[in-house]
Design a protein around this motif. Sequence first.
Motif, PDB file in Angstrom:
ATOM      1  N   LEU A 178     -13.452  -6.743  -4.890  1.00  0.00           N
ATOM      2  CA  LEU A 178     -13.694  -5.323  -5.183  1.00  0.00           C
ATOM      3  C   LEU A 178     -15.165  -4.946  -5.085  1.00  0.00           C
ATOM      4  N   GLU A 179     -15.990  -5.845  -4.575  1.00  0.00           N
ATOM      5  CA  GLU A 179     -17.434  -5.613  -4.577  1.00  0.00           C
ATOM      6  C   GLU A 179     -17.806  -4.301  -3.881  1.00  0.00           C
ATOM      7  N   LYS A 180     -17.122  -3.974  -2.789  1.00  0.00           N
ATOM      8  CA  LYS A 180     -17.441  -2.748  -2.046  1.00  0.00           C
ATOM      9  C   LYS A 180     -16.249  -1.794  -2.005  1.00  0.00           C
ATOM     10  N   ALA A 181     -15.370  -1.927  -2.967  1.00  0.00           N
ATOM     11  CA  ALA A 181     -14.137  -1.128  -2.974  1.00  0.00           C
ATOM     12  C   ALA A 181     -14.409   0.341  -3.264  1.00  0.00           C
ATOM     13  N   HIS A 182     -13.497   1.187  -2.757  1.00  0.00           N
ATOM     14  CA  HIS A 182     -13.464   2.606  -3.108  1.00  0.00           C
ATOM     15  C   HIS A 182     -12.151   2.886  -3.835  1.00  0.00           C
ATOM     16  N   TYR A 183     -12.172   3.918  -4.673  1.00  0.00           N
ATOM     17  CA  TYR A 183     -11.056   4.158  -5.585  1.00  0.00           C
ATOM     18  C   TYR A 183     -10.595   5.613  -5.547  1.00  0.00           C
ATOM     19  N   TYR A 184      -9.295   5.773  -5.706  1.00  0.00           N
ATOM     20  CA  TYR A 184      -8.696   7.063  -6.040  1.00  0.00           C
ATOM     21  C   TYR A 184      -8.056   6.870  -7.416  1.00  0.00           C
ATOM     22  N   VAL A 185      -8.576   7.548  -8.419  1.00  0.00           N
ATOM     23  CA  VAL A 185      -8.045   7.419  -9.780  1.00  0.00           C
ATOM     24  C   VAL A 185      -7.292   8.704 -10.125  1.00  0.00           C
ATOM     25  N   LEU A 186      -5.974   8.583 -10.311  1.00  0.00           N
ATOM     26  CA  LEU A 186      -5.115   9.728 -10.576  1.00  0.00           C
ATOM     27  C   LEU A 186      -4.557   9.624 -11.991  1.00  0.00           C
ATOM     28  N   VAL A 187      -4.597  10.734 -12.716  1.00  0.00           N
ATOM     29  CA  VAL A 187      -4.020  10.792 -14.060  1.00  0.00           C
ATOM     30  C   VAL A 187      -2.921  11.843 -14.075  1.00  0.00           C
ATOM     31  N   GLY A 188      -1.734  11.410 -14.455  1.00  0.00           N
ATOM     32  CA  GLY A 188      -0.604  12.317 -14.605  1.00  0.00           C
ATOM     33  C   GLY A 188       0.013  12.162 -15.977  1.00  0.00           C
ATOM     34  N   SER A 189       1.075  12.900 -16.209  1.00  0.00           N
ATOM     35  CA  SER A 189       1.821  12.812 -17.462  1.00  0.00           C
ATOM     36  C   SER A 189       3.074  11.990 -17.217  1.00  0.00           C
ATOM     37  N   LEU A 190       3.282  10.967 -18.035  1.00  0.00           N
ATOM     38  CA  LEU A 190       4.397  10.057 -17.830  1.00  0.00           C
ATOM     39  C   LEU A 190       5.740  10.720 -18.119  1.00  0.00           C
ATOM     40  N   ASP A 191       6.632  10.620 -17.154  1.00  0.00           N
ATOM     41  CA  ASP A 191       8.003  11.106 -17.288  1.00  0.00           C
ATOM     42  C   ASP A 191       8.930  10.016 -16.747  1.00  0.00           C
ATOM     43  N   GLY A 192       9.706   9.411 -17.622  1.00  0.00           N
ATOM     44  CA  GLY A 192      10.582   8.323 -17.204  1.00  0.00           C
ATOM     45  C   GLY A 192      11.600   8.714 -16.167  1.00  0.00           C
ATOM     46  N   PHE A 193      11.856  10.015 -16.012  1.00  0.00           N
ATOM     47  CA  PHE A 193      12.864  10.481 -15.061  1.00  0.00           C
ATOM     48  C   PHE A 193      12.246  11.163 -13.842  1.00  0.00           C
ATOM     49  N   GLY A 194      10.919  11.293 -13.810  1.00  0.00           N
ATOM     50  CA  GLY A 194      10.259  11.986 -12.705  1.00  0.00           C
ATOM     51  C   GLY A 194      10.029  11.074 -11.518  1.00  0.00           C
ATOM     52  N   TYR A 195       9.810  11.672 -10.346  1.00  0.00           N
ATOM     53  CA  TYR A 195       9.485  10.895  -9.154  1.00  0.00           C
ATOM     54  C   TYR A 195       8.196  10.114  -9.400  1.00  0.00           C
ATOM     55  N   ASP A 196       8.260   8.804  -9.212  1.00  0.00           N
ATOM     56  CA  ASP A 196       7.129   7.911  -9.464  1.00  0.00           C
ATOM     57  C   ASP A 196       6.597   8.090 -10.885  1.00  0.00           C
ATOM     58  N   ASN A 197       7.470   8.590 -11.765  1.00  0.00           N
ATOM     59  CA  ASN A 197       7.174   8.803 -13.194  1.00  0.00           C
ATOM     60  C   ASN A 197       6.160   9.905 -13.463  1.00  0.00           C
ATOM     61  N   TYR A 198       5.953  10.807 -12.489  1.00  0.00           N
ATOM     62  CA  TYR A 198       5.070  11.957 -12.706  1.00  0.00           C
ATOM     63  C   TYR A 198       5.853  13.115 -13.315  1.00  0.00           C
ATOM     64  N   ARG A 199       5.331  13.679 -14.394  1.00  0.00           N
ATOM     65  CA  ARG A 199       5.932  14.882 -14.975  1.00  0.00           C
ATOM     66  C   ARG A 199       5.612  16.066 -14.067  1.00  0.00           C
ATOM     67  N   GLU A 200       6.589  16.870 -13.811  1.00  0.00           N
ATOM     68  CA  GLU A 200       6.462  17.955 -12.834  1.00  0.00           C
ATOM     69  C   GLU A 200       5.625  19.118 -13.356  1.00  0.00           C
ATOM     70  N   VAL A 201       4.861  19.699 -12.436  1.00  0.00           N
ATOM     71  CA  VAL A 201       4.144  20.946 -12.709  1.00  0.00           C
ATOM     72  C   VAL A 201       4.871  22.062 -11.975  1.00  0.00           C
ATOM     73  N   GLN A 202       5.366  23.040 -12.721  1.00  0.00           N
ATOM     74  CA  GLN A 202       6.070  24.162 -12.111  1.00  0.00           C
ATOM     75  C   GLN A 202       5.340  25.465 -12.451  1.00  0.00           C
ATOM     76  N   GLU A 203       5.951  26.584 -12.058  1.00  0.00           N
ATOM     77  CA  GLU A 203       5.261  27.869 -12.234  1.00  0.00           C
ATOM     78  C   GLU A 203       5.100  28.239 -13.700  1.00  0.00           C
ATOM     79  N   GLU A 204       6.177  28.083 -14.479  1.00  0.00           N
ATOM     80  CA  GLU A 204       6.143  28.432 -15.896  1.00  0.00           C
ATOM     81  C   GLU A 204       6.267  27.167 -16.743  1.00  0.00           C
ATOM     82  N   ALA A 205       5.422  27.057 -17.769  1.00  0.00           N
ATOM     83  CA  ALA A 205       5.501  25.914 -18.675  1.00  0.00           C
ATOM     84  C   ALA A 205       6.749  26.020 -19.542  1.00  0.00           C
TER      85      ALA A 205
END
Length: 294
Positions: A178-205
Amino acid sequence: MKRIKGILLLSLVMLLISVSARAGNNVIFEMEDSIGDEYGPGTYLYPKSEQFEPYQGLFDLTYFRVEEEDNNYNFYFKFVEVTNPWHAKYGFSHQLIQVYIDNQDGGRTDTFKPGANVQFEERHPWNKLIKITGWSLEIFDYRADPEIDGRIEEGNIEVLDDNQTIKVTIPQQKLGDLEKAHYYVLVGSLDGFGYDNYREVQEEATGWKFGGGTNTELNPNVLDILVPEGMEQKEILGSFDLEKKQLATIKAVGPSLDLHFKLIIIFGFIILLLLSLIGAVIKFLLNKVAERSS
């Protein structure tokens, strides 16, 4: 004059080595992130359920660090708030953290699985993915079958005593250099039923969904990211295009010259330039003296 140049150049090299030794301290990469930017492109709203109290800070990444220790890598993720209302075994319930790493040739620029609704820049295709939740630690190669379980038992996840920092320890052999590695750090909300466990963002909360999105599969389900210097998160996560059906393109972060190194290099060049000018002036004056004497 040549001897003086040589001595100064040697001193500059020794100074660079000394600063490098002090600055290294086993830290491969570290970066701070803005506080209060956990709202994706700036429009996202928390779900309404009391499970998401205090309705701020849970997804607000403020610091990221990668360090080398023995035969392991330690990853640190500091948040404004870390809570555990669902009694996850590693001490945090809400955060879904994914670290896409570019550290070798080859790779891909789409996400490993659908869910985050983002893509990555062409110049830094990712090779390894670390997926972190309060219940599991997974590692995937970009060529892996998405249907295969990537959970590992050799690593470790813990919440540190500050109750804000999640520390993840992974054997080096699982990730490579990892000496010269580059990173993409993504933070989402955990949802056990969501695609790849991402909680969905829709138009209305709603009680369990974020608001401020577009009711499409184009707006990111990512709430916070690390942003390269000189750029803004709103600009990056807001770069999706509904008309062209294009996802937002995330930019990689990675090692750059430390300010001390930059100043030392600039100072060194200035010294060498001044020495060259002084040498030229002295040579000119000596030539003039020689002409008058002859």
